[in-house]
Motif scaffolding. Sequence first.
Motif, PDB file in Angstrom:
ATOM      1  N   PRO A 159       0.798  -1.229   0.000  1.00 23.86           N
ATOM      2  CA  PRO A 159       0.000   0.000   0.000  1.00 23.86           C
ATOM      3  C   PRO A 159       0.833   1.282   0.000  1.00 23.86           C
ATOM      4  CG  PRO A 159      -0.123  -1.091   2.131  1.00 23.86           C
ATOM      5  CD  PRO A 159       0.554  -2.039   1.198  1.00 23.86           C
ATOM      6  N   TYR A 160       2.062   1.228   0.506  1.00 18.49           N
ATOM      7  CA  TYR A 160       2.882   2.439   0.493  1.00 18.49           C
ATOM      8  C   TYR A 160       3.257   2.847  -0.931  1.00 18.49           C
ATOM      9  CZ  TYR A 160       6.411   5.836   1.924  1.00 18.49           C
ATOM     10  OH  TYR A 160       7.122   6.989   2.102  1.00 18.49           O
ATOM     11  N   GLY A 161       3.167   1.922  -1.867  1.00 15.96           N
ATOM     12  CA  GLY A 161       3.456   2.236  -3.269  1.00 15.96           C
ATOM     13  C   GLY A 161       2.244   2.691  -4.051  1.00 15.96           C
ATOM     14  N   LEU A 162       1.109   2.936  -3.382  1.00 13.91           N
ATOM     15  CA  LEU A 162      -0.124   3.301  -4.073  1.00 13.91           C
ATOM     16  C   LEU A 162      -0.547   4.725  -3.725  1.00 13.91           C
ATOM     17  CD1 LEU A 162      -2.180   0.032  -3.396  1.00 13.91           C
ATOM     18  CD2 LEU A 162      -0.658   0.537  -5.325  1.00 13.91           C
ATOM     19  N   GLN A 163      -1.158   5.402  -4.687  1.00 13.82           N
ATOM     20  CA  GLN A 163      -1.702   6.727  -4.432  1.00 13.82           C
ATOM     21  C   GLN A 163      -3.231   6.765  -4.538  1.00 13.82           C
ATOM     22  OE1 GLN A 163       0.435   9.049  -7.343  1.00 13.82           O
ATOM     23  NE2 GLN A 163      -1.196   8.903  -8.860  1.00 13.82           N
ATOM     24  N   ARG A 164      -3.819   5.633  -4.847  1.00 19.19           N
ATOM     25  CA  ARG A 164      -5.267   5.494  -4.862  1.00 19.19           C
ATOM     26  C   ARG A 164      -5.632   4.018  -4.862  1.00 19.19           C
ATOM     27  NH1 ARG A 164      -9.280   8.802  -8.908  1.00 19.19           N
ATOM     28  NH2 ARG A 164      -9.202  10.853  -7.924  1.00 19.19           N
ATOM     29  N   VAL A 165      -6.799   3.698  -4.282  1.00 19.30           N
ATOM     30  CA  VAL A 165      -7.407   2.382  -4.424  1.00 19.30           C
ATOM     31  C   VAL A 165      -8.876   2.625  -4.774  1.00 19.30           C
ATOM     32  CG1 VAL A 165      -8.011   0.208  -3.327  1.00 19.30           C
ATOM     33  CG2 VAL A 165      -5.831   1.304  -2.785  1.00 19.30           C
ATOM     34  N   GLU A 166      -9.300   2.144  -5.946  1.00 18.63           N
ATOM     35  CA  GLU A 166     -10.656   2.383  -6.421  1.00 18.63           C
ATOM     36  C   GLU A 166     -11.422   1.065  -6.498  1.00 18.63           C
ATOM     37  OE1 GLU A 166      -9.801   6.330  -9.093  1.00 18.63           O
ATOM     38  OE2 GLU A 166     -10.012   4.436 -10.152  1.00 18.63           O
ATOM     39  N   VAL A 167     -12.652   1.096  -6.044  1.00 13.37           N
ATOM     40  CA  VAL A 167     -13.500  -0.089  -6.046  1.00 13.37           C
ATOM     41  C   VAL A 167     -14.700   0.178  -6.949  1.00 13.37           C
ATOM     42  CG1 VAL A 167     -14.854  -1.700  -4.662  1.00 13.37           C
ATOM     43  CG2 VAL A 167     -12.799  -0.643  -3.685  1.00 13.37           C
ATOM     44  N   LEU A 168     -14.813  -0.605  -8.008  1.00 12.60           N
ATOM     45  CA  LEU A 168     -15.956  -0.549  -8.914  1.00 12.60           C
ATOM     46  C   LEU A 168     -16.867  -1.716  -8.589  1.00 12.60           C
ATOM     47  CD1 LEU A 168     -17.508   0.441 -11.420  1.00 12.60           C
ATOM     48  CD2 LEU A 168     -15.946  -0.902 -12.822  1.00 12.60           C
ATOM     49  N   LYS A 169     -18.100  -1.412  -8.222  1.00 16.21           N
ATOM     50  CA  LYS A 169     -19.037  -2.444  -7.776  1.00 16.21           C
ATOM     51  C   LYS A 169     -20.054  -2.744  -8.867  1.00 16.21           C
ATOM     52  CE  LYS A 169     -18.886   0.208  -4.120  1.00 16.21           C
ATOM     53  NZ  LYS A 169     -19.318   0.962  -2.930  1.00 16.21           N
ATOM     54  N   GLY A 170     -20.285  -4.027  -9.092  1.00 15.38           N
ATOM     55  CA  GLY A 170     -21.250  -4.450 -10.098  1.00 15.38           C
ATOM     56  C   GLY A 170     -20.562  -4.970 -11.353  1.00 15.38           C
ATOM     57  N   SER A 171     -21.364  -5.239 -12.357  1.00 14.13           N
ATOM     58  CA  SER A 171     -20.871  -5.815 -13.603  1.00 14.13           C
ATOM     59  C   SER A 171     -19.867  -4.898 -14.281  1.00 14.13           C
ATOM     60  CB  SER A 171     -22.044  -6.087 -14.552  1.00 14.13           C
ATOM     61  OG  SER A 171     -21.584  -6.536 -15.796  1.00 14.13           O
ATOM     62  N   THR A 172     -18.766  -5.487 -14.756  1.00 17.52           N
ATOM     63  CA  THR A 172     -17.721  -4.713 -15.424  1.00 17.52           C
ATOM     64  C   THR A 172     -17.342  -5.336 -16.760  1.00 17.52           C
ATOM     65  OG1 THR A 172     -16.011  -5.999 -14.287  1.00 17.52           O
ATOM     66  CG2 THR A 172     -16.761  -3.996 -13.211  1.00 17.52           C
ATOM     67  N   SER A 173     -18.220  -6.167 -17.316  1.00 21.10           N
ATOM     68  CA  SER A 173     -17.846  -6.959 -18.489  1.00 21.10           C
ATOM     69  C   SER A 173     -17.579  -6.111 -19.723  1.00 21.10           C
ATOM     70  CB  SER A 173     -18.946  -7.974 -18.792  1.00 21.10           C
ATOM     71  OG  SER A 173     -20.183  -7.325 -19.039  1.00 21.10           O
ATOM     72  N   LEU A 175     -16.071  -3.172 -20.231  1.00 19.03           N
ATOM     73  CA  LEU A 175     -14.732  -2.603 -20.345  1.00 19.03           C
ATOM     74  C   LEU A 175     -13.624  -3.554 -19.914  1.00 19.03           C
ATOM     75  CD1 LEU A 175     -15.314   1.036 -19.033  1.00 19.03           C
ATOM     76  CD2 LEU A 175     -15.120   0.281 -21.396  1.00 19.03           C
ATOM     77  N   PHE A 176     -13.938  -4.496 -19.011  1.00 19.87           N
ATOM     78  CA  PHE A 176     -12.880  -5.312 -18.427  1.00 19.87           C
ATOM     79  C   PHE A 176     -12.984  -6.790 -18.765  1.00 19.87           C
ATOM     80  CE2 PHE A 176     -13.213  -1.511 -15.801  1.00 19.87           C
ATOM     81  CZ  PHE A 176     -11.890  -1.116 -15.716  1.00 19.87           C
ATOM     82  N   GLY A 177     -14.069  -7.230 -19.355  1.00 20.23           N
ATOM     83  CA  GLY A 177     -14.151  -8.593 -19.848  1.00 20.23           C
ATOM     84  C   GLY A 177     -14.133  -9.645 -18.771  1.00 20.23           C
ATOM     85  N   LEU A 178     -13.114 -10.497 -18.794  1.00 19.00           N
ATOM     86  CA  LEU A 178     -13.000 -11.648 -17.904  1.00 19.00           C
ATOM     87  C   LEU A 178     -12.836 -11.171 -16.465  1.00 19.00           C
ATOM     88  CD1 LEU A 178     -12.798 -14.753 -17.836  1.00 19.00           C
ATOM     89  CD2 LEU A 178     -10.325 -14.487 -18.017  1.00 19.00           C
ATOM     90  N   ASN A 179     -13.941 -11.201 -15.727  1.00 13.49           N
ATOM     91  CA  ASN A 179     -13.925 -10.680 -14.376  1.00 13.49           C
ATOM     92  C   ASN A 179     -15.116 -11.239 -13.612  1.00 13.49           C
ATOM     93  OD1 ASN A 179     -12.827  -9.026 -12.326  1.00 13.49           O
ATOM     94  ND2 ASN A 179     -14.386  -7.487 -12.693  1.00 13.49           N
ATOM     95  N   GLY A 180     -15.062 -11.190 -12.283  1.00 13.99           N
ATOM     96  CA  GLY A 180     -16.170 -11.657 -11.469  1.00 13.99           C
ATOM     97  C   GLY A 180     -17.323 -10.677 -11.493  1.00 13.99           C
ATOM     98  N   PRO A 181     -18.548 -11.139 -11.188  1.00 13.93           N
ATOM     99  CA  PRO A 181     -19.723 -10.268 -11.271  1.00 13.93           C
ATOM    100  C   PRO A 181     -19.805  -9.235 -10.162  1.00 13.93           C
ATOM    101  CG  PRO A 181     -20.334 -12.439 -10.464  1.00 13.93           C
ATOM    102  CD  PRO A 181     -18.890 -12.531 -10.872  1.00 13.93           C
ATOM    103  N   GLY A 182     -19.034  -9.402  -9.091  1.00 13.48           N
ATOM    104  CA  GLY A 182     -19.124  -8.461  -7.986  1.00 13.48           C
ATOM    105  C   GLY A 182     -18.509  -7.104  -8.276  1.00 13.48           C
ATOM    106  N   GLY A 183     -17.498  -7.079  -9.107  1.00 15.13           N
ATOM    107  CA  GLY A 183     -16.806  -5.830  -9.412  1.00 15.13           C
ATOM    108  C   GLY A 183     -15.309  -6.040  -9.447  1.00 15.13           C
ATOM    109  N   LEU A 184     -14.566  -4.985  -9.131  1.00 16.00           N
ATOM    110  CA  LEU A 184     -13.107  -5.084  -9.141  1.00 16.00           C
ATOM    111  C   LEU A 184     -12.496  -4.037  -8.234  1.00 16.00           C
ATOM    112  CD1 LEU A 184     -11.727  -2.587 -11.014  1.00 16.00           C
ATOM    113  CD2 LEU A 184     -12.842  -3.889 -12.817  1.00 16.00           C
ATOM    114  N   VAL A 185     -11.236  -4.274  -7.884  1.00 15.51           N
ATOM    115  CA  VAL A 185     -10.422  -3.319  -7.131  1.00 15.51           C
ATOM    116  C   VAL A 185      -9.267  -2.902  -8.019  1.00 15.51           C
ATOM    117  CG1 VAL A 185      -8.976  -2.956  -5.104  1.00 15.51           C
ATOM    118  CG2 VAL A 185     -11.034  -4.363  -4.921  1.00 15.51           C
TER     119      VAL A 185
END
Length: 459
Positions: A159-173, A175-185
């Motif tokens: 985490p010290y190497g990060l300047q943001r953490v974004e959470v997208l909730k819901g379907s992301t197919s 723009l992001f394709g192969l991914n779980g239905p819950g969302g992404l970090v």
Amino acid sequence: MTVGLQGKLRVFTSRLIASSALMTVSFGLVGIGWAQDNSAEEATQLAPIVITGKSDRVVGPDRTIVAKDTATGTKTDTPVVDVPASVSVVTQKELEERHVDNLQQAVAYTAGVFSDEFGNDDRYDYIRIRGFDQTALGTYRDGLAARIPAWFTASRLEPYGLQRVEVLKGSTSTLFGLNGPGGLVNAITKRPLDEKHGEVYTSYGDGTKEVGADFGGPIDADGVWTYRLTGLAKDGDQGLDYSNDDRTYIAPALTIKPEEGTSLTILTDYYKRDGTGARGVPTGANIDIDTFLGEPDYNRFNTEQVDIGYQFEHEINENLTFRSNARYTHLELDYAEVYGASLDPTADRTAFSVDGMSNRYAFDNQLQYDIGWNGIDSKTLVGVDYTSDNTRENILFGTAGPIDIDNPVYCGLSCINLGPYVNWRVKQQALGIYAQEQLTFDDRWIVTLGGRWDQVHTC
């Protein structure tokens, strides 16, 4: 104890700006007095000077704990309130104020997210979004997939190497394709800034010694070249006997801006982490929860990771922009564990080990066209993304000698017997072509349309 050079620089800069402003006002008053003494008609009215401050970049860093814009939801610079999905942003300022130590802690206060599901299992960042496990499929870094297609070979983020953490909730197919239905970090890596900055911190406590540094700024007078160097060294544990949390992290970054509207950022890092596996006690046992029932000389979960990537953007004209992002990751895993102690002091335990190696490639090329007419604003995005993962895992299974859970005596490496290994290999390639249209009517009504085609090959 924390020593911050960045805060001192900001105070010095503020005083310098304030002093300059006072000098400007003083000279202005003298000029006006001279003009009135001679002739009011000779006074010259100067053109107004408008000072425009640079707003927060879409990837951060942000001045407060609240972010206004994001690129995770639409892959374009869009206000968070205009994204047709739920997006939560944990800014760098919030990460610092909460003293976040891992990705699970970063998203722990995000609505719809459940983290740290397995308690003292510190091998991975376990995250559920809207009830779906996103640990294997839902982790992204700088908009590029960091999936785990194999069983074990993966590493946690620093985490010290990060300047943001974004959470997208819901379907992301779309723009992001192969991914779980819950969302992404989506974790955003620290990158060079246009102004000089620097900080050094140190931390010392029970079982932990840590030091880190983060500094950078322009290299040349024109600001064409800027750099950033982030580093951390930690000798620590997880607060339990025979546990490790040792880290070495170094991340050099370089940005080149040869002209307005064109930039190339090179992001690299090396991360070595020596940790331990999960802990547990037998059902029905009446012992201290901290009791270690593995083998101190054997149990380990050590990873070593190297990342090399770039972020390129070029404004072809005032309407058309091209972006290209890519990353290569080499990861090695050394994992060994003894577990399965029971109430029976004569029963053998289970032992296994994993020797894993993974090479991963990811890129995402985009073309964005912006135009407006008759109260309608249009953002058209087309892109191609590709990921390739080649993971090898040699897994050994066997047994270890018994242990008395009420009076544990460790037998060492001599009591561990491992059988034939399982050679597990996973190769996965995923190619996606996507398109998105964002239409804004009268600055109030927003319509977002998207489509995607994917081809995934796994063997």
